[in-house]
Design a protein around this motif. Structure first.
Motif, PDB file in Angstrom:
ATOM      1  N   VAL A  76      -9.312   1.552  -2.004  1.00  0.00           N
ATOM      2  CA  VAL A  76      -9.697   0.291  -1.174  1.00  0.00           C
ATOM      3  C   VAL A  76     -11.182   0.136  -1.479  1.00  0.00           C
ATOM      4  CG1 VAL A  76      -7.785   0.500   0.459  1.00  0.00           C
ATOM      5  CG2 VAL A  76     -10.177   1.572   1.084  1.00  0.00           C
ATOM      6  N   ARG A  97      -7.360   5.701  -0.926  1.00  0.00           N
ATOM      7  CA  ARG A  97      -6.624   4.946  -0.107  1.00  0.00           C
ATOM      8  C   ARG A  97      -5.977   5.733   0.948  1.00  0.00           C
ATOM      9  NH1 ARG A  97      -4.276   0.138  -0.034  1.00  0.00           N
ATOM     10  NH2 ARG A  97      -4.906  -0.529  -2.081  1.00  0.00           N
ATOM     11  N   SER A  98      -5.488   6.930   0.419  1.00  0.00           N
ATOM     12  CA  SER A  98      -4.670   7.659   1.537  1.00  0.00           C
ATOM     13  C   SER A  98      -5.607   8.342   2.652  1.00  0.00           C
ATOM     14  CB  SER A  98      -4.278   8.956   0.774  1.00  0.00           C
ATOM     15  OG  SER A  98      -5.361   9.776   0.048  1.00  0.00           O
ATOM     16  N   GLU A 101      -6.395   4.936   4.941  1.00  0.00           N
ATOM     17  CA  GLU A 101      -5.112   4.548   5.962  1.00  0.00           C
ATOM     18  C   GLU A 101      -4.707   5.741   6.716  1.00  0.00           C
ATOM     19  OE1 GLU A 101      -2.422   3.182   2.989  1.00  0.00           O
ATOM     20  OE2 GLU A 101      -3.252   1.237   2.837  1.00  0.00           O
ATOM     21  N   SER A 102      -5.477   6.682   6.740  1.00  0.00           N
ATOM     22  CA  SER A 102      -5.173   7.777   7.607  1.00  0.00           C
ATOM     23  C   SER A 102      -5.525   7.444   9.118  1.00  0.00           C
ATOM     24  CB  SER A 102      -6.008   8.859   7.316  1.00  0.00           C
ATOM     25  OG  SER A 102      -7.324   8.922   7.505  1.00  0.00           O
ATOM     26  N   SER A 106      -8.344   4.835   9.737  1.00  0.00           N
ATOM     27  CA  SER A 106      -7.700   3.395   9.369  1.00  0.00           C
ATOM     28  C   SER A 106      -8.296   2.075  10.176  1.00  0.00           C
ATOM     29  CB  SER A 106      -6.348   3.369   9.900  1.00  0.00           C
ATOM     30  OG  SER A 106      -5.918   3.899  11.255  1.00  0.00           O
ATOM     31  N   ARG A 109     -11.094  -0.402   8.800  1.00  0.00           N
ATOM     32  CA  ARG A 109     -10.811  -1.741   8.283  1.00  0.00           C
ATOM     33  C   ARG A 109     -11.354  -2.862   8.849  1.00  0.00           C
ATOM     34  NH1 ARG A 109      -4.459  -3.146   6.318  1.00  0.00           N
ATOM     35  NH2 ARG A 109      -5.117  -5.126   5.094  1.00  0.00           N
ATOM     36  N   ASN A 136      -9.466  -6.777   3.438  1.00  0.00           N
ATOM     37  CA  ASN A 136      -8.934  -5.557   2.991  1.00  0.00           C
ATOM     38  C   ASN A 136     -10.028  -4.404   2.592  1.00  0.00           C
ATOM     39  OD1 ASN A 136      -5.998  -6.329   2.974  1.00  0.00           O
ATOM     40  ND2 ASN A 136      -6.372  -7.577   1.438  1.00  0.00           N
ATOM     41  N   TRP A 138     -12.673  -1.638   3.804  1.00  0.00           N
ATOM     42  CA  TRP A 138     -13.207  -0.442   4.538  1.00  0.00           C
ATOM     43  C   TRP A 138     -14.425  -0.589   4.908  1.00  0.00           C
ATOM     44  CZ3 TRP A 138      -8.319  -0.919   3.955  1.00  0.00           C
ATOM     45  CH2 TRP A 138      -7.141  -0.290   4.608  1.00  0.00           C
TER      46      TRP A 138
END
Length: 474
Positions: A76, A97-98, A101-102, A106, A109, A136, A138
Protein backbone atom coordinates in the motif's frame (compact mmCIF):
# COMPACT_ATOMS: atom_id res chain seq x y z
CA UNK A 1 16.51 36.74 16.98
CA UNK A 2 12.81 37.02 17.75
CA UNK A 3 11.39 39.14 20.56
CA UNK A 4 7.94 39.47 22.04
CA UNK A 5 5.74 42.24 20.70
CA UNK A 6 5.97 45.44 22.76
CA UNK A 7 2.26 45.97 22.12
CA UNK A 8 1.52 42.67 23.84
CA UNK A 9 4.45 41.85 26.18
CA UNK A 10 4.89 38.56 28.02
CA UNK A 11 3.00 38.68 31.32
CA UNK A 12 3.85 36.82 34.50
CA UNK A 13 0.53 34.95 34.56
CA UNK A 14 1.44 33.44 31.19
CA UNK A 15 4.25 31.53 32.91
CA UNK A 16 1.77 29.99 35.32
CA UNK A 17 -0.57 29.13 32.43
CA UNK A 18 2.34 27.22 30.89
CA UNK A 19 3.27 25.52 34.19
CA UNK A 20 6.44 27.66 34.44
CA UNK A 21 7.74 26.50 31.08
CA UNK A 22 10.84 28.63 30.47
CA UNK A 23 11.68 28.06 26.80
CA UNK A 24 10.56 31.02 24.67
CA UNK A 25 8.44 29.17 22.07
CA UNK A 26 4.98 29.62 23.66
CA UNK A 27 5.56 33.26 24.54
CA UNK A 28 6.93 34.74 21.31
CA UNK A 29 5.17 32.43 18.83
CA UNK A 30 1.86 34.23 19.24
CA UNK A 31 0.23 31.14 20.75
CA UNK A 32 -0.68 32.70 24.07
CA UNK A 33 -1.88 35.87 22.39
CA UNK A 34 -4.09 33.74 20.15
CA UNK A 35 -5.27 31.68 23.12
CA UNK A 36 -6.26 34.81 25.08
CA UNK A 37 -8.13 36.13 22.07
CA UNK A 38 -10.00 32.85 21.66
CA UNK A 39 -10.68 32.61 25.40
CA UNK A 40 -12.50 35.92 25.07
CA UNK A 41 -14.42 34.55 22.09
CA UNK A 42 -18.08 33.90 22.98
CA UNK A 43 -18.17 30.33 21.69
CA UNK A 44 -15.26 27.89 21.56
CA UNK A 45 -15.01 24.12 22.07
CA UNK A 46 -12.08 21.86 22.83
CA UNK A 47 -10.57 20.12 19.83
CA UNK A 48 -11.06 16.67 21.35
CA UNK A 49 -14.79 17.36 21.73
CA UNK A 50 -15.32 17.56 17.94
CA UNK A 51 -13.19 14.57 16.89
CA UNK A 52 -14.01 10.86 16.80
CA UNK A 53 -12.37 7.56 15.98
CA UNK A 54 -9.19 5.93 17.18
CA UNK A 55 -7.91 7.38 20.47
CA UNK A 56 -10.72 9.93 20.41
CA UNK A 57 -9.83 11.15 16.92
CA UNK A 58 -6.40 12.71 17.63
CA UNK A 59 -3.66 10.13 17.14
CA UNK A 60 -0.43 9.16 15.44
CA UNK A 61 0.91 5.62 15.58
CA UNK A 62 3.49 3.22 17.00
CA UNK A 63 7.09 2.90 15.90
CA UNK A 64 7.28 -0.23 13.77
CA UNK A 65 9.57 -2.05 11.41
CA UNK A 66 8.85 -1.00 7.84
CA UNK A 67 9.07 -3.59 5.07
CA UNK A 68 8.75 -2.04 1.63
CA UNK A 69 7.61 -3.90 -1.51
CA UNK A 70 7.21 -2.86 -5.14
CA UNK A 71 4.26 -5.08 -6.14
CA UNK A 72 1.00 -3.08 -5.79
CA UNK A 73 -0.93 -6.27 -5.14
CA UNK A 74 0.99 -6.89 -1.93
CA UNK A 75 1.66 -3.34 -0.76
CA UNK A 76 0.00 0.00 0.00
CA UNK A 77 1.24 3.60 -0.52
CA UNK A 78 2.93 4.94 2.60
CA UNK A 79 3.02 8.64 3.52
CA UNK A 80 5.66 10.21 5.76
CA UNK A 81 5.86 13.66 7.34
CA UNK A 82 7.82 15.03 4.38
CA UNK A 83 5.59 13.43 1.74
CA UNK A 84 2.40 14.89 3.24
CA UNK A 85 3.45 18.36 2.04
CA UNK A 86 4.17 17.43 -1.58
CA UNK A 87 1.75 18.28 -4.37
CA UNK A 88 2.50 15.20 -6.51
CA UNK A 89 2.18 11.93 -4.59
CA UNK A 90 3.44 9.77 -7.44
CA UNK A 91 6.17 7.39 -6.37
CA UNK A 92 5.34 7.05 -2.68
CA UNK A 93 7.10 4.09 -1.02
CA UNK A 94 4.89 1.04 -0.56
CA UNK A 95 4.45 -0.70 2.78
CA UNK A 96 3.80 -4.45 2.95
CA UNK A 97 0.02 -4.89 2.81
CA UNK A 98 -0.15 -7.65 5.42
CA UNK A 99 1.52 -5.33 7.94
CA UNK A 100 -0.59 -2.30 6.99
CA UNK A 101 -3.87 -4.19 7.32
CA UNK A 102 -2.91 -5.84 10.60
CA UNK A 103 -4.75 -4.92 13.77
CA UNK A 104 -1.81 -2.90 15.06
CA UNK A 105 -1.54 -0.63 11.98
CA UNK A 106 -4.90 -0.68 10.17
CA UNK A 107 -6.04 2.52 11.88
CA UNK A 108 -3.19 4.43 10.15
CA UNK A 109 -5.15 4.34 6.89
CA UNK A 110 -6.09 7.87 5.86
CA UNK A 111 -9.67 9.01 5.35
CA UNK A 112 -10.71 12.02 3.24
CA UNK A 113 -11.36 15.05 5.44
CA UNK A 114 -8.71 14.30 8.03
CA UNK A 115 -6.19 17.01 8.92
CA UNK A 116 -2.61 15.77 8.99
CA UNK A 117 -0.03 17.39 11.28
CA UNK A 118 3.64 16.47 11.08
CA UNK A 119 4.58 15.63 14.65
CA UNK A 120 8.26 14.75 14.60
CA UNK A 121 11.46 16.13 13.16
CA UNK A 122 12.31 19.19 11.12
CA UNK A 123 8.77 19.54 9.71
CA UNK A 124 6.92 19.31 13.05
CA UNK A 125 3.79 21.46 13.11
CA UNK A 126 2.97 21.66 9.41
CA UNK A 127 -0.55 20.75 8.29
CA UNK A 128 -2.27 19.31 5.23
CA UNK A 129 -5.75 18.10 4.28
CA UNK A 130 -6.55 14.56 3.16
CA UNK A 131 -8.06 14.86 -0.30
CA UNK A 132 -10.37 12.25 -1.90
CA UNK A 133 -7.65 10.38 -3.83
CA UNK A 134 -5.66 9.66 -0.64
CA UNK A 135 -8.17 7.20 0.82
CA UNK A 136 -5.98 4.13 0.24
CA UNK A 137 -2.78 5.58 1.70
CA UNK A 138 -1.30 4.69 5.09
CA UNK A 139 0.68 7.20 7.15
CA UNK A 140 3.74 6.88 9.36
CA UNK A 141 3.97 7.41 13.11
CA UNK A 142 5.45 10.85 12.38
CA UNK A 143 2.09 12.08 11.06
CA UNK A 144 -0.57 13.03 13.59
CA UNK A 145 -4.16 12.62 12.41
CA UNK A 146 -7.09 14.81 13.45
CA UNK A 147 -10.30 12.98 12.49
CA UNK A 148 -13.36 15.26 12.75
CA UNK A 149 -16.71 13.95 13.93
CA UNK A 150 -19.09 14.74 11.01
CA UNK A 151 -22.00 15.03 13.45
CA UNK A 152 -20.27 17.88 15.30
CA UNK A 153 -18.08 19.82 12.86
CA UNK A 154 -17.38 20.14 9.15
CA UNK A 155 -13.97 18.73 8.21
CA UNK A 156 -13.03 21.58 5.88
CA UNK A 157 -13.87 24.18 8.50
CA UNK A 158 -11.74 22.43 11.13
CA UNK A 159 -8.81 22.25 8.71
CA UNK A 160 -9.18 25.93 7.82
CA UNK A 161 -8.92 26.80 11.52
CA UNK A 162 -5.91 24.55 12.12
CA UNK A 163 -4.24 25.98 9.03
CA UNK A 164 -4.98 29.59 10.05
CA UNK A 165 -2.53 31.71 12.03
CA UNK A 166 -4.57 30.99 15.17
CA UNK A 167 -4.30 27.23 14.77
CA UNK A 168 -0.69 27.48 13.66
CA UNK A 169 0.28 29.45 16.78
CA UNK A 170 -1.22 26.80 19.07
CA UNK A 171 0.30 23.88 17.20
CA UNK A 172 3.79 25.30 16.95
CA UNK A 173 3.74 26.27 20.60
CA UNK A 174 3.06 22.61 21.39
CA UNK A 175 6.33 21.54 19.76
CA UNK A 176 8.92 20.37 22.28
CA UNK A 177 12.42 18.92 22.12
CA UNK A 178 15.80 20.20 21.02
CA UNK A 179 17.54 18.11 18.35
CA UNK A 180 14.34 16.27 17.31
CA UNK A 181 11.08 18.18 17.61
CA UNK A 182 7.87 16.41 18.69
CA UNK A 183 4.16 16.97 19.18
CA UNK A 184 1.98 14.46 21.05
CA UNK A 185 -1.80 14.05 20.60
CA UNK A 186 -2.60 15.13 24.17
CA UNK A 187 -0.81 18.44 23.56
CA UNK A 188 -3.60 19.45 21.15
CA UNK A 189 -6.61 18.02 22.99
CA UNK A 190 -7.61 21.30 24.67
CA UNK A 191 -6.94 23.51 21.66
CA UNK A 192 -9.94 25.93 21.54
CA UNK A 193 -11.87 25.83 18.28
CA UNK A 194 -14.16 28.84 17.59
CA UNK A 195 -17.70 28.11 16.41
CA UNK A 196 -19.76 30.42 14.20
CA UNK A 197 -22.86 28.46 13.36
CA UNK A 198 -23.84 26.48 10.32
CA UNK A 199 -23.78 28.92 7.40
CA UNK A 200 -20.28 30.33 7.75
CA UNK A 201 -18.74 27.03 8.73
CA UNK A 202 -20.45 25.33 5.78
CA UNK A 203 -19.19 28.02 3.41
CA UNK A 204 -15.61 27.59 4.63
CA UNK A 205 -15.93 23.79 4.45
CA UNK A 206 -17.22 23.93 0.87
CA UNK A 207 -14.23 26.04 -0.21
CA UNK A 208 -11.74 23.63 1.34
CA UNK A 209 -13.52 20.59 -0.10
CA UNK A 210 -13.61 22.09 -3.58
CA UNK A 211 -9.90 22.78 -3.29
CA UNK A 212 -9.25 19.19 -2.20
CA UNK A 213 -11.12 17.84 -5.23
CA UNK A 214 -9.13 20.15 -7.50
CA UNK A 215 -5.87 18.85 -6.02
CA UNK A 216 -7.07 15.32 -6.69
CA UNK A 217 -7.84 16.40 -10.27
CA UNK A 218 -4.33 17.88 -10.49
CA UNK A 219 -2.80 14.53 -9.53
CA UNK A 220 -5.05 12.60 -11.91
CA UNK A 221 -4.26 15.02 -14.74
CA UNK A 222 -0.50 14.57 -14.39
CA UNK A 223 -0.81 10.79 -14.25
CA UNK A 224 -3.11 10.80 -17.28
CA UNK A 225 -0.74 12.98 -19.30
CA UNK A 226 2.24 10.68 -18.69
CA UNK A 227 0.25 7.54 -19.48
CA UNK A 228 -1.19 9.19 -22.60
CA UNK A 229 2.32 10.02 -23.80
CA UNK A 230 3.59 6.46 -23.60
CA UNK A 231 0.42 5.09 -25.20
CA UNK A 232 0.65 7.65 -28.00
CA UNK A 233 4.26 6.77 -28.90
CA UNK A 234 3.58 3.02 -28.82
CA UNK A 235 5.39 2.21 -25.56
CA UNK A 236 2.58 1.29 -23.11
CA UNK A 237 4.84 -1.28 -21.43
CA UNK A 238 6.86 1.59 -19.94
CA UNK A 239 3.90 3.04 -18.02
CA UNK A 240 4.14 0.65 -15.10
CA UNK A 241 7.88 0.03 -15.23
CA UNK A 242 9.11 -1.63 -12.03
CA UNK A 243 12.75 -0.76 -11.73
CA UNK A 244 13.42 -2.89 -8.68
CA UNK A 245 11.94 -5.98 -10.32
CA UNK A 246 14.51 -5.92 -13.12
CA UNK A 247 17.80 -7.80 -12.91
CA UNK A 248 20.35 -6.15 -10.63
CA UNK A 249 23.67 -4.99 -12.05
CA UNK A 250 26.11 -7.07 -10.03
CA UNK A 251 28.62 -7.03 -12.85
CA UNK A 252 28.63 -6.28 -16.59
CA UNK A 253 30.98 -5.66 -19.49
CA UNK A 254 30.78 -2.49 -21.58
CA UNK A 255 32.29 -2.07 -25.04
CA UNK A 256 30.76 1.33 -25.88
CA UNK A 257 32.59 3.36 -23.24
CA UNK A 258 34.31 6.65 -24.12
CA UNK A 259 36.35 9.40 -22.54
CA UNK A 260 33.12 11.26 -21.75
CA UNK A 261 32.79 9.10 -18.64
CA UNK A 262 34.50 6.13 -17.02
CA UNK A 263 31.84 5.74 -14.31
CA UNK A 264 30.03 2.39 -14.37
CA UNK A 265 26.69 3.96 -13.39
CA UNK A 266 26.69 5.97 -16.64
CA UNK A 267 26.68 2.69 -18.63
CA UNK A 268 23.89 0.94 -16.72
CA UNK A 269 22.52 -2.03 -18.75
CA UNK A 270 19.08 -1.56 -17.21
CA UNK A 271 19.01 2.05 -18.38
CA UNK A 272 20.47 1.06 -21.76
CA UNK A 273 17.42 -1.17 -22.31
CA UNK A 274 15.14 1.78 -21.55
CA UNK A 275 17.10 4.02 -23.93
CA UNK A 276 16.91 1.37 -26.65
CA UNK A 277 13.13 1.10 -26.20
CA UNK A 278 12.67 4.87 -26.59
CA UNK A 279 15.14 4.86 -29.49
CA UNK A 280 12.96 2.32 -31.30
CA UNK A 281 10.21 4.93 -31.84
CA UNK A 282 10.30 8.41 -33.32
CA UNK A 283 12.27 10.65 -30.99
CA UNK A 284 14.54 13.64 -30.66
CA UNK A 285 17.09 14.51 -27.97
CA UNK A 286 16.80 16.89 -25.06
CA UNK A 287 19.79 18.84 -26.39
CA UNK A 288 18.10 19.39 -29.76
CA UNK A 289 14.83 20.49 -28.13
CA UNK A 290 16.66 23.01 -25.92
CA UNK A 291 19.14 24.19 -28.58
CA UNK A 292 17.62 27.67 -28.71
CA UNK A 293 16.10 27.44 -25.24
CA UNK A 294 17.97 26.58 -22.06
CA UNK A 295 19.49 23.44 -20.57
CA UNK A 296 21.63 24.70 -17.71
CA UNK A 297 21.62 25.38 -14.00
CA UNK A 298 20.53 28.76 -12.68
CA UNK A 299 22.89 31.55 -11.69
CA UNK A 300 24.58 31.65 -8.30
CA UNK A 301 23.87 34.77 -6.28
CA UNK A 302 23.97 36.27 -2.82
CA UNK A 303 20.65 36.19 -0.99
CA UNK A 304 19.54 39.43 0.67
CA UNK A 305 16.49 38.92 2.87
CA UNK A 306 13.47 41.15 2.31
CA UNK A 307 9.90 41.34 3.53
CA UNK A 308 7.15 39.95 1.27
CA UNK A 309 6.04 43.41 0.15
CA UNK A 310 9.46 44.17 -1.31
CA UNK A 311 10.80 40.80 -2.39
CA UNK A 312 10.05 37.41 -3.92
CA UNK A 313 9.88 33.94 -2.46
CA UNK A 314 13.00 31.87 -3.16
CA UNK A 315 12.40 28.18 -3.78
CA UNK A 316 15.12 25.59 -3.40
CA UNK A 317 15.02 21.88 -4.13
CA UNK A 318 13.18 21.11 -0.88
CA UNK A 319 10.41 23.71 -1.09
CA UNK A 320 9.94 23.36 -4.84
CA UNK A 321 8.07 20.08 -4.39
CA UNK A 322 5.71 21.28 -1.66
CA UNK A 323 2.05 21.96 -2.37
CA UNK A 324 2.37 25.34 -0.64
CA UNK A 325 6.05 26.40 -0.53
CA UNK A 326 7.45 28.29 2.46
CA UNK A 327 10.79 29.51 1.12
CA UNK A 328 12.50 32.66 2.41
CA UNK A 329 11.81 36.06 0.86
CA UNK A 330 14.72 37.82 -0.84
CA UNK A 331 15.34 41.18 -2.46
CA UNK A 332 15.03 41.16 -6.24
CA UNK A 333 17.00 44.40 -6.44
CA UNK A 334 20.06 42.57 -5.13
CA UNK A 335 19.55 39.46 -7.29
CA UNK A 336 20.90 39.01 -10.83
CA UNK A 337 18.76 38.65 -13.93
CA UNK A 338 17.53 35.14 -14.59
CA UNK A 339 16.46 34.12 -11.10
CA UNK A 340 12.84 33.92 -12.23
CA UNK A 341 11.66 31.27 -14.68
CA UNK A 342 9.97 31.47 -18.07
CA UNK A 343 6.47 30.05 -18.44
CA UNK A 344 6.51 26.24 -18.88
CA UNK A 345 10.05 25.83 -17.62
CA UNK A 346 10.80 22.34 -16.31
CA UNK A 347 13.01 22.52 -13.22
CA UNK A 348 14.93 19.33 -12.40
CA UNK A 349 16.51 18.96 -8.97
CA UNK A 350 20.08 18.51 -10.15
CA UNK A 351 22.20 18.33 -7.02
CA UNK A 352 21.92 15.76 -4.27
CA UNK A 353 22.45 12.14 -3.37
CA UNK A 354 21.20 8.86 -4.82
CA UNK A 355 18.76 7.86 -2.07
CA UNK A 356 15.49 6.48 -3.41
CA UNK A 357 13.47 9.07 -1.48
CA UNK A 358 15.65 12.04 -2.44
CA UNK A 359 14.36 14.62 -4.94
CA UNK A 360 17.57 14.49 -7.00
CA UNK A 361 16.51 14.11 -10.67
CA UNK A 362 12.82 14.76 -9.95
CA UNK A 363 11.19 17.64 -11.93
CA UNK A 364 8.72 20.41 -11.17
CA UNK A 365 6.81 22.53 -13.68
CA UNK A 366 6.74 26.31 -13.48
CA UNK A 367 3.61 28.03 -14.72
CA UNK A 368 0.71 30.11 -13.41
CA UNK A 369 1.20 31.55 -9.93
CA UNK A 370 4.61 29.91 -9.56
CA UNK A 371 6.03 32.36 -12.09
CA UNK A 372 6.04 34.86 -9.20
CA UNK A 373 8.72 32.85 -7.35
CA UNK A 374 12.48 32.83 -7.90
CA UNK A 375 14.53 29.65 -8.00
CA UNK A 376 17.92 28.60 -6.69
CA UNK A 377 20.84 27.51 -8.86
CA UNK A 378 20.36 23.90 -7.74
CA UNK A 379 17.69 23.34 -10.39
CA UNK A 380 18.55 22.30 -13.94
CA UNK A 381 16.40 24.62 -16.06
CA UNK A 382 14.87 22.92 -19.11
CA UNK A 383 13.36 25.44 -21.52
CA UNK A 384 12.21 24.21 -24.92
CA UNK A 385 13.30 26.14 -27.98
CA UNK A 386 11.12 23.99 -30.25
CA UNK A 387 7.50 25.19 -30.47
CA UNK A 388 6.37 21.67 -31.47
CA UNK A 389 7.81 20.18 -28.26
CA UNK A 390 6.43 22.39 -25.52
CA UNK A 391 7.52 22.54 -21.91
CA UNK A 392 4.26 20.91 -20.82
CA UNK A 393 4.87 17.95 -23.14
CA UNK A 394 8.45 17.64 -21.93
CA UNK A 395 7.27 17.62 -18.33
CA UNK A 396 4.80 14.79 -19.02
CA UNK A 397 7.81 12.67 -20.04
CA UNK A 398 10.42 13.94 -17.56
CA UNK A 399 8.16 13.24 -14.55
CA UNK A 400 7.94 9.56 -15.48
CA UNK A 401 9.78 6.77 -13.69
CA UNK A 402 11.60 6.06 -16.98
CA UNK A 403 13.04 9.57 -17.23
CA UNK A 404 13.94 9.54 -13.53
CA UNK A 405 16.01 6.37 -13.92
CA UNK A 406 17.69 7.71 -17.07
CA UNK A 407 18.62 10.97 -15.33
CA UNK A 408 19.89 9.12 -12.26
CA UNK A 409 22.16 7.00 -14.49
CA UNK A 410 23.81 10.21 -15.71
CA UNK A 411 25.02 11.20 -12.25
CA UNK A 412 28.48 12.63 -11.84
CA UNK A 413 30.39 13.95 -8.85
CA UNK A 414 31.38 12.82 -5.37
CA UNK A 415 29.28 13.26 -2.24
CA UNK A 416 26.90 15.67 -3.97
CA UNK A 417 25.85 14.34 -7.36
CA UNK A 418 25.08 16.41 -10.44
CA UNK A 419 23.68 15.46 -13.86
CA UNK A 420 26.42 15.00 -16.46
CA UNK A 421 26.44 18.08 -18.68
CA UNK A 422 27.04 16.18 -21.94
CA UNK A 423 25.06 13.01 -21.26
CA UNK A 424 21.90 14.93 -20.37
CA UNK A 425 21.85 16.44 -23.84
CA UNK A 426 21.56 12.93 -25.30
CA UNK A 427 18.40 11.95 -23.40
CA UNK A 428 15.87 10.75 -26.01
CA UNK A 429 12.47 12.42 -25.99
CA UNK A 430 9.77 10.22 -27.59
CA UNK A 431 7.65 12.12 -30.10
CA UNK A 432 3.93 11.53 -30.45
CA UNK A 433 2.00 13.07 -33.34
CA UNK A 434 1.52 16.84 -33.22
CA UNK A 435 -2.14 16.44 -32.25
CA UNK A 436 -1.23 14.02 -29.49
CA UNK A 437 1.50 16.32 -28.19
CA UNK A 438 -0.90 19.22 -27.94
CA UNK A 439 -3.52 17.12 -26.15
CA UNK A 440 -0.96 15.83 -23.65
CA UNK A 441 0.41 19.33 -23.05
CA UNK A 442 -3.08 20.72 -22.48
CA UNK A 443 -3.78 18.01 -19.91
CA UNK A 444 -0.70 19.14 -17.97
CA UNK A 445 -1.69 22.80 -18.25
CA UNK A 446 -5.21 22.09 -16.98
CA UNK A 447 -3.77 20.18 -14.03
CA UNK A 448 -1.75 23.24 -13.00
CA UNK A 449 -4.75 25.52 -13.47
CA UNK A 450 -6.59 23.22 -11.06
CA UNK A 451 -3.75 23.49 -8.54
CA UNK A 452 -3.69 27.30 -8.72
CA UNK A 453 -7.46 27.41 -8.27
CA UNK A 454 -7.18 25.11 -5.23
CA UNK A 455 -4.63 27.47 -3.66
CA UNK A 456 -6.98 30.42 -4.12
CA UNK A 457 -9.88 28.53 -2.54
CA UNK A 458 -7.77 27.56 0.48
CA UNK A 459 -6.69 31.18 0.91
CA UNK A 460 -10.30 32.35 0.66
CA UNK A 461 -11.42 29.85 3.31
CA UNK A 462 -8.64 30.88 5.68
CA UNK A 463 -9.34 34.59 5.13
CA UNK A 464 -13.03 34.10 5.89
CA UNK A 465 -12.22 32.39 9.16
CA UNK A 466 -9.62 34.98 10.17
CA UNK A 467 -12.01 37.85 9.45
CA UNK A 468 -14.73 36.15 11.48
CA UNK A 469 -12.45 35.67 14.51
CA UNK A 470 -11.09 39.20 14.35
CA UNK A 471 -14.53 40.68 13.73
CA UNK A 472 -16.02 38.93 16.74
CA UNK A 473 -13.12 40.18 18.86
CA UNK A 474 -13.47 43.80 17.72
Amino acid sequence: MRVASLDNPVRVDWFYDQRLRLDPAPYISGALEARKRLEAFPNTVRLDSVTAGHNGGIFNGPIFRRIYLSDPEHSVPFLGSKDMMTSDLTGLPRLRRSDAESGSLSYLRLAPGMTLISCSGFYAGRRSYVRPDMANIWSSQDVLKVDPDPEKIRSGYLYAFLESRFGEAFIKASVYGSAVKHIEPHHLADLPVPRFGGDLEQQIHDLVEEGAHLRAAFQAGLDTATEDLFHSVGLPELIDHRWHDTERELGFAESRWSSVSLRALNYSPRVRRLLDAIGSVEHTTLGEVCETGQLASGVRFKRIDADPDHGARLLGQRQGFWARPEGRWISLAAAPAGVRAEDETVMIASQGTLGEREVFCRPIFVTGSWLDHVYSQHFLRVVSGDPTVTGAYLFAFLRSEIAFRILRSMSTGGKQQDIHERLRREIPIPLASLADRERIAETVRQAYRDRDRADLLDDEARDLLTQAVEGADA
